[in-house]
Design a protein around this motif. Structure first.
Motif, short mmCIF file in Angstrom:
data_model
loop_
_atom_site.label_atom_id
_atom_site.label_comp_id
_atom_site.label_asym_id
_atom_site.label_seq_id
_atom_site.Cartn_x
_atom_site.Cartn_y
_atom_site.Cartn_z
N ALA A 57 0.85 -1.19 0.00
CA ALA A 57 0.00 0.00 0.00
C ALA A 57 0.89 1.24 0.00
O ALA A 57 1.75 1.39 0.87
N VAL A 58 0.68 2.12 -0.98
CA VAL A 58 1.52 3.31 -1.14
C VAL A 58 0.64 4.56 -1.04
O VAL A 58 -0.18 4.81 -1.92
N PRO A 59 0.79 5.35 0.02
CA PRO A 59 0.04 6.60 0.10
C PRO A 59 0.60 7.61 -0.89
O PRO A 59 1.81 7.66 -1.12
N LEU A 60 -0.28 8.42 -1.45
CA LEU A 60 0.11 9.36 -2.51
C LEU A 60 -0.02 10.82 -2.10
O LEU A 60 0.30 11.72 -2.89
N LYS A 105 -0.97 24.71 -5.26
CA LYS A 105 0.15 23.87 -5.68
C LYS A 105 0.82 23.10 -4.56
O LYS A 105 1.82 22.42 -4.80
N SER A 106 0.28 23.16 -3.33
CA SER A 106 1.02 22.59 -2.21
C SER A 106 0.25 21.54 -1.42
O SER A 106 0.84 20.91 -0.55
N VAL A 107 -1.02 21.32 -1.71
CA VAL A 107 -1.84 20.36 -0.99
C VAL A 107 -2.35 19.31 -1.97
O VAL A 107 -2.88 19.65 -3.03
N SER A 108 -2.19 18.04 -1.63
CA SER A 108 -2.77 16.98 -2.46
C SER A 108 -4.29 17.09 -2.36
O SER A 108 -4.84 17.03 -1.27
N LEU A 273 4.43 11.13 -5.96
CA LEU A 273 4.50 9.87 -6.70
C LEU A 273 5.87 9.22 -6.63
O LEU A 273 6.13 8.24 -7.35
N GLU A 274 6.75 9.73 -5.76
CA GLU A 274 8.10 9.17 -5.69
C GLU A 274 8.10 7.75 -5.13
O GLU A 274 8.76 6.86 -5.67
N ALA A 275 7.38 7.52 -4.04
CA ALA A 275 7.34 6.16 -3.47
C ALA A 275 6.64 5.20 -4.42
O ALA A 275 7.03 4.03 -4.52
N LEU A 276 5.61 5.67 -5.10
CA LEU A 276 4.92 4.80 -6.06
C LEU A 276 5.83 4.45 -7.21
O LEU A 276 5.83 3.30 -7.69
N SER A 303 -11.64 18.57 -2.48
CA SER A 303 -11.32 18.08 -1.14
C SER A 303 -9.84 17.75 -1.06
O SER A 303 -9.28 17.20 -2.01
N PRO A 304 -9.21 18.04 0.08
CA PRO A 304 -7.90 17.42 0.33
C PRO A 304 -8.05 15.90 0.32
O PRO A 304 -9.08 15.38 0.75
N VAL A 305 -7.05 15.20 -0.18
CA VAL A 305 -7.13 13.74 -0.25
C VAL A 305 -5.75 13.13 0.01
O VAL A 305 -4.73 13.78 -0.19
N ASP A 306 -5.76 11.89 0.43
CA ASP A 306 -4.55 11.07 0.53
C ASP A 306 -4.86 9.74 -0.14
O ASP A 306 -5.13 8.74 0.54
#
Length: 311
Positions: A57-60, A105-108, A273-276, A303-306
């Motif tokens: 599982a990779v959080p983005l 540009k700073s919040v997923s 997307l670096e860990a992915l 919405s903010p998302v992870d």
């Protein structure tokens, strides 16, 4: 695939309007404010689940960013509202406050269909001034979307090119998408989520911050007819998918206009997307299941998302 970040071909407003009309899907779905998420059926979800093989599982999502900078002009807020000294003792509780102006540009975050209007119209032809007011959106709210579970495809352009990152202002054309599919062994198909890695956050770590609103790698508008023809449900990137500076005269975010307002495709902006990228390289595959669960905000434009990718 060219690595030259030279200025991309310019697109006139007339050419852009013709492109907008060509990819438009207005009137296609009964639940119009879900847009392209209507494409994702239980069969799509089951097939996506089949892509989970080793359970990684990779959080983005990016960390909550409270520090101002060239790439974060409106920092998120986080402060403690209870240090264990507000309520009666035993057990002590600790509470905090969060707030954010997340579009930027700073919040997923996820852009819902009410976020973008072109020539005054939201997706489906709704007049923005008639359905959006101080109390929020009455069409295209993020609350209408709900969660999304589908196949995800990572277009890892630096991995394809053998570079550390794409330079700010470097375009990703339709031909580059096709070349990435072939090199990575992936297929962008109906209902899938397409994620573009430009290497933004590796560049940030190694070269320092810059104004990504002024210069960022992203899709050239000539890639959107290809993605529209494939029937994607979601588009995302480690930037905001748009090429900056914009190649379109008088349109500062043309990919936003085409994806959201014409195609009904919500956008995921500012993903890490670096860990992915590393996980996909280790697994030898760039397709996975993606889970996106936006906040249930009636009237919200996003919405903010992870999001989470599962391999």
């Amino acid at each position: 695939m060219s690595t030259d970040p030279a200025e991309p071909p310019r697109v006139s407003r007339q050419e852009f309007d013709a492109l907008f009309a060509a990819v438009r899907t207005w009137g296609r779905w009964e639940r119009a404010d879900r847009g392209a998420w209507n494409r994702v059926t239980p069969d799509h979800v089951r097939r996506a689940a089949g892509l989970v093989r080793d359970g990684t599982a990779v959080p983005l999502g990016l960390p909550w960013n409270t520090r101002p900078g060239p790439d974060n002009p409106r920092p998120a807020l986080h402060y403690m509202s209870d240090l264990g000294d507000v309520e009666p003792p035993e057990p002590a509780t600790h509470k905090d406050f969060l707030a954010v102006d997340y579009h930027g540009k700073s919040v997923s975050h996820l852009d819902a269909l009410s976020h973008v209007a072109y020539r005054g119209q939201l997706y489906g032809g709704h007049r923005a001034r008639e359905v959006i007011g101080a109390d929020g959106a009455r069409f295209g709210s993020v609350a209408a979307l709900g969660p999304l579970v589908t196949k995800g495809v990572l277009l890892d352009l630096p991995a394809v090119l053998g570079t550390d990152w794409l330079e700010p202002g470097q375009p990703v054309h339709a031909r580059d998408v096709r070349a990435a599919e072939e090199a990575l062994g992936v297929t962008v198909d109906e209902g899938c989520a397409v994620l573009l890695r430009s290497g933004r956050f590796r560049r940030l770590r190694e070269a320092g911050p810059w104004d990504v609103g002024a210069a960022s790698a992203g899709f050239h508008v000539d890639a959107l007819p290809l993605l529209a023809g494939r029937g994607i449900s979601l588009l995302g990137a480690d930037g905001d998918s748009d090429l900056r500076p914009s190649p379109v005269e008088g349109v500062h975010s043309p990919v936003h206009a085409l994806a959201v307002a014409a195609m009904g495709v919500p956008l995921l902006d500012n993903l890490d997307l670096e860990a992915l990228s590393a996980a996909c390289a280790a697994a030898g595959r760039h397709e996975f299941m993606i889970v996106v669960t936006p906040l249930n905000v009636p009237g919200g434009t996003g919405s903010p998302v992870d999001p989470v990718a599962l391999l």
